[in-house]
Each structure stands twice: as structure tokens, then as C-alpha cells.
Design a protein around this motif. Structure first.
Motif, PDB file in Angstrom:
ATOM      1  N   ILE A 116       0.829  -1.203   0.000  1.00  0.00           N
ATOM      2  CA  ILE A 116       0.000   0.000   0.000  1.00  0.00           C
ATOM      3  C   ILE A 116       0.862   1.251   0.000  1.00  0.00           C
ATOM      4  O   ILE A 116       0.566   2.216  -0.670  1.00  0.00           O
ATOM      5  N   GLY A 117       1.954   1.236   0.770  1.00  0.00           N
ATOM      6  CA  GLY A 117       2.851   2.370   0.830  1.00  0.00           C
ATOM      7  C   GLY A 117       2.392   3.476   1.757  1.00  0.00           C
ATOM      8  O   GLY A 117       2.875   4.599   1.672  1.00  0.00           O
ATOM      9  N   PHE A 118       1.475   3.164   2.655  1.00  0.00           N
ATOM     10  CA  PHE A 118       0.899   4.169   3.548  1.00  0.00           C
ATOM     11  C   PHE A 118       1.634   4.249   4.873  1.00  0.00           C
ATOM     12  O   PHE A 118       1.606   5.266   5.535  1.00  0.00           O
ATOM     13  N   VAL A 119       2.313   3.163   5.246  1.00  0.00           N
ATOM     14  CA  VAL A 119       3.056   3.127   6.502  1.00  0.00           C
ATOM     15  C   VAL A 119       4.505   2.729   6.201  1.00  0.00           C
ATOM     16  O   VAL A 119       4.776   2.031   5.227  1.00  0.00           O
ATOM     17  N   PRO A 120       5.455   3.158   7.035  1.00  0.00           N
ATOM     18  CA  PRO A 120       6.859   2.807   6.783  1.00  0.00           C
ATOM     19  C   PRO A 120       7.127   1.328   7.065  1.00  0.00           C
ATOM     20  O   PRO A 120       6.675   0.792   8.075  1.00  0.00           O
ATOM     21  N   VAL A 121       7.849   0.693   6.146  1.00  0.00           N
ATOM     22  CA  VAL A 121       8.227  -0.715   6.289  1.00  0.00           C
ATOM     23  C   VAL A 121       9.691  -0.861   5.867  1.00  0.00           C
ATOM     24  O   VAL A 121      10.225   0.004   5.171  1.00  0.00           O
ATOM     25  N   PRO A 122      10.356  -1.948   6.247  1.00  0.00           N
ATOM     26  CA  PRO A 122      11.739  -2.167   5.811  1.00  0.00           C
ATOM     27  C   PRO A 122      11.837  -2.256   4.286  1.00  0.00           C
ATOM     28  O   PRO A 122      10.890  -2.656   3.608  1.00  0.00           O
ATOM     29  N   LYS A 123      12.992  -1.895   3.758  1.00  0.00           N
ATOM     30  CA  LYS A 123      13.206  -1.870   2.304  1.00  0.00           C
ATOM     31  C   LYS A 123      13.556  -3.238   1.729  1.00  0.00           C
ATOM     32  O   LYS A 123      13.438  -3.451   0.530  1.00  0.00           O
ATOM     33  N   SER A 124      14.023  -4.160   2.588  1.00  0.00           N
ATOM     34  CA  SER A 124      14.402  -5.476   2.081  1.00  0.00           C
ATOM     35  C   SER A 124      14.102  -6.549   3.117  1.00  0.00           C
ATOM     36  O   SER A 124      13.932  -6.271   4.298  1.00  0.00           O
ATOM     37  N   ILE A 125      14.069  -7.777   2.612  1.00  0.00           N
ATOM     38  CA  ILE A 125      13.855  -8.957   3.457  1.00  0.00           C
ATOM     39  C   ILE A 125      15.074  -9.848   3.296  1.00  0.00           C
ATOM     40  O   ILE A 125      15.468 -10.160   2.168  1.00  0.00           O
ATOM     41  N   SER A 126      15.681 -10.237   4.402  1.00  0.00           N
ATOM     42  CA  SER A 126      16.867 -11.094   4.368  1.00  0.00           C
ATOM     43  C   SER A 126      16.695 -12.259   5.329  1.00  0.00           C
ATOM     44  O   SER A 126      16.064 -12.121   6.380  1.00  0.00           O
ATOM     45  N   TYR A 127      17.292 -13.377   4.948  1.00  0.00           N
ATOM     46  CA  TYR A 127      17.300 -14.531   5.839  1.00  0.00           C
ATOM     47  C   TYR A 127      18.541 -15.347   5.531  1.00  0.00           C
ATOM     48  O   TYR A 127      18.919 -15.502   4.362  1.00  0.00           O
ATOM     49  N   SER A 128      19.173 -15.875   6.558  1.00  0.00           N
ATOM     50  CA  SER A 128      20.372 -16.678   6.393  1.00  0.00           C
ATOM     51  C   SER A 128      20.321 -17.837   7.382  1.00  0.00           C
ATOM     52  O   SER A 128      19.841 -17.683   8.504  1.00  0.00           O
ATOM     53  N   MET A 129      20.860 -18.979   6.945  1.00  0.00           N
ATOM     54  CA  MET A 129      20.867 -20.158   7.801  1.00  0.00           C
ATOM     55  C   MET A 129      22.105 -20.992   7.498  1.00  0.00           C
ATOM     56  O   MET A 129      22.547 -21.066   6.345  1.00  0.00           O
ATOM     57  N   THR A 130      22.649 -21.618   8.514  1.00  0.00           N
ATOM     58  CA  THR A 130      23.838 -22.467   8.372  1.00  0.00           C
ATOM     59  C   THR A 130      23.503 -23.861   8.858  1.00  0.00           C
ATOM     60  O   THR A 130      22.830 -24.027   9.873  1.00  0.00           O
ATOM     61  N   MET A 131      24.012 -24.863   8.109  1.00  0.00           N
ATOM     62  CA  MET A 131      23.765 -26.254   8.479  1.00  0.00           C
ATOM     63  C   MET A 131      25.001 -27.075   8.140  1.00  0.00           C
ATOM     64  O   MET A 131      25.669 -26.831   7.136  1.00  0.00           O
ATOM     65  N   MET A 132      25.277 -28.065   8.967  1.00  0.00           N
ATOM     66  CA  MET A 132      26.412 -28.947   8.706  1.00  0.00           C
ATOM     67  C   MET A 132      26.021 -29.943   7.631  1.00  0.00           C
ATOM     68  O   MET A 132      24.912 -30.501   7.640  1.00  0.00           O
ATOM     69  N   LEU A 133      26.955 -30.182   6.687  1.00  0.00           N
ATOM     70  CA  LEU A 133      26.694 -31.151   5.625  1.00  0.00           C
ATOM     71  C   LEU A 133      26.783 -32.563   6.192  1.00  0.00           C
ATOM     72  O   LEU A 133      27.587 -32.836   7.096  1.00  0.00           O
ATOM     73  N   GLU A 134      25.991 -33.448   5.640  1.00  0.00           N
ATOM     74  CA  GLU A 134      26.004 -34.833   6.096  1.00  0.00           C
ATOM     75  C   GLU A 134      27.268 -35.539   5.607  1.00  0.00           C
ATOM     76  O   GLU A 134      27.756 -35.256   4.514  1.00  0.00           O
ATOM     77  N   LEU A 135      27.768 -36.419   6.437  1.00  0.00           N
ATOM     78  CA  LEU A 135      28.937 -37.221   6.030  1.00  0.00           C
ATOM     79  C   LEU A 135      28.477 -38.296   5.059  1.00  0.00           C
ATOM     80  O   LEU A 135      27.485 -38.984   5.300  1.00  0.00           O
ATOM     81  N   GLN A 136      29.233 -38.460   3.982  1.00  0.00           N
ATOM     82  CA  GLN A 136      28.860 -39.473   2.989  1.00  0.00           C
ATOM     83  C   GLN A 136      30.073 -40.125   2.424  1.00  0.00           C
ATOM     84  O   GLN A 136      31.106 -39.617   2.328  1.00  0.00           O
TER      85      GLN A 136
END
Length: 136
Positions: A116-136
Motif C-alpha cells: 500500500i505504501g501508507f506506513v513505513p516498512v523495511p526496504k528489504s527482506i533477508s534470511y540466512s541459515m547455516t547447516m552442517m553437511l552430512e557425512l557421505q
């Protein structure tokens, strides 16, 4: 006669009260809609990154495609499934460490366009995640 005069003097009070309350009501209503949409988009990005990384971490490091490519492609597919244009999202996958504790970090950043643009909101969305790889 007296009753009519008293009643007429109160008629405009409701219109004045409505005029005073309407802007506040509009800000609250549009704020709820805008932030609801923002949180929906944020949840979609977070969910896609989490599931993409989970799939990528299970792929053998010697496989073709490798875990990074698998994670990025799965994330893009899941984002398209929730209505996010994957072309506008920056997705990065990085390895850290060495076997047996090698990890992969998957992060995504997308610009947020206000609904809508009527209220202030953040300019971007970010997400980060770390996971250990499985042994194979």
C-alpha cells in the motif's frame, strides 16, 4: 419544541467525531494489511531458505549437481511456489570449514515493495541459515 432543538444541535457531533477518528482508523487498518503482507513475504523467504538448505545438506559433496547448486535451485522453486519472483532474490551459498564438520550457509535477500505504501516498512527482506553437511 425543546426536544427538537436539542436533537439538532447534536447531529453534527457524529460527523466531527468520525472525521477525527477516520485517519487513525485508516493508519491502523493499512498498517495491519501492510505488515501482514511483509511478514507473509518474510516467512516465505525464510521457509524456502530453510528447506532448500535442508535438501542441499543431504546431497553428497561429490555429486553432480553439488550441494550448493541443489540448495539454490530448491530455494528458487519453493519461492516461486509461494508467489515470490525468484529472479528478484539474491541467493548465496557458501561452504565453511572442512570435513567432517563442513558447513554450508545459505542466505537470501530480496527488495520489498510496499503493498500500500501508507506506513513505513523495511526496504528489504533477508534470511540466512547455516547447516552442517552430512557425512557421505
Amino acid at each position: 419544541m425543546r426536544r427538537l432543538a436539542r436533537r439538532d444541535s447534536r447531529r453534527g457531533a457524529a460527523a466531527v467525531e468520525f472525521a477525527l477518528v477516520l485517519p487513525l482508523f485508516a493508519v491502523v487498518l493499512f498498517g495491519m494489511i501492510e505488515y501482514g503482507w511483509f511478514f507473509y513475504q518474510q516467512f516465505g523467504v525464510a521457509s524456502a531458505v530453510r528447506d532448500g538448505l535442508r535438501v542441499g545438506a543431504t546431497v553428497s559433496q561429490n555429486a553432480n549437481p553439488d550441494p550448493k547448486t541443489t540448495a539454490v535451485k530448491r530455494t528458487q522453486t519453493l519461492m516461486a511456489g509461494v508467489g515470490i519472483n525468484a529472479a528478484s532474490v539474491s541467493i548465496n551459498a557458501l561452504y565453511f570449514g572442512s570435513s567432517p564438520s563442513k558447513t554450508m550457509t545459505l542466505s537470501a535477500t530480496m527488495p520489498y515493495k510496499p503493498l500500500i505504501g501508507f506506513v513505513p516498512v523495511p526496504k528489504s527482506i533477508s534470511y540466512s541459515m547455516t547447516m552442517m553437511l552430512e557425512l557421505q
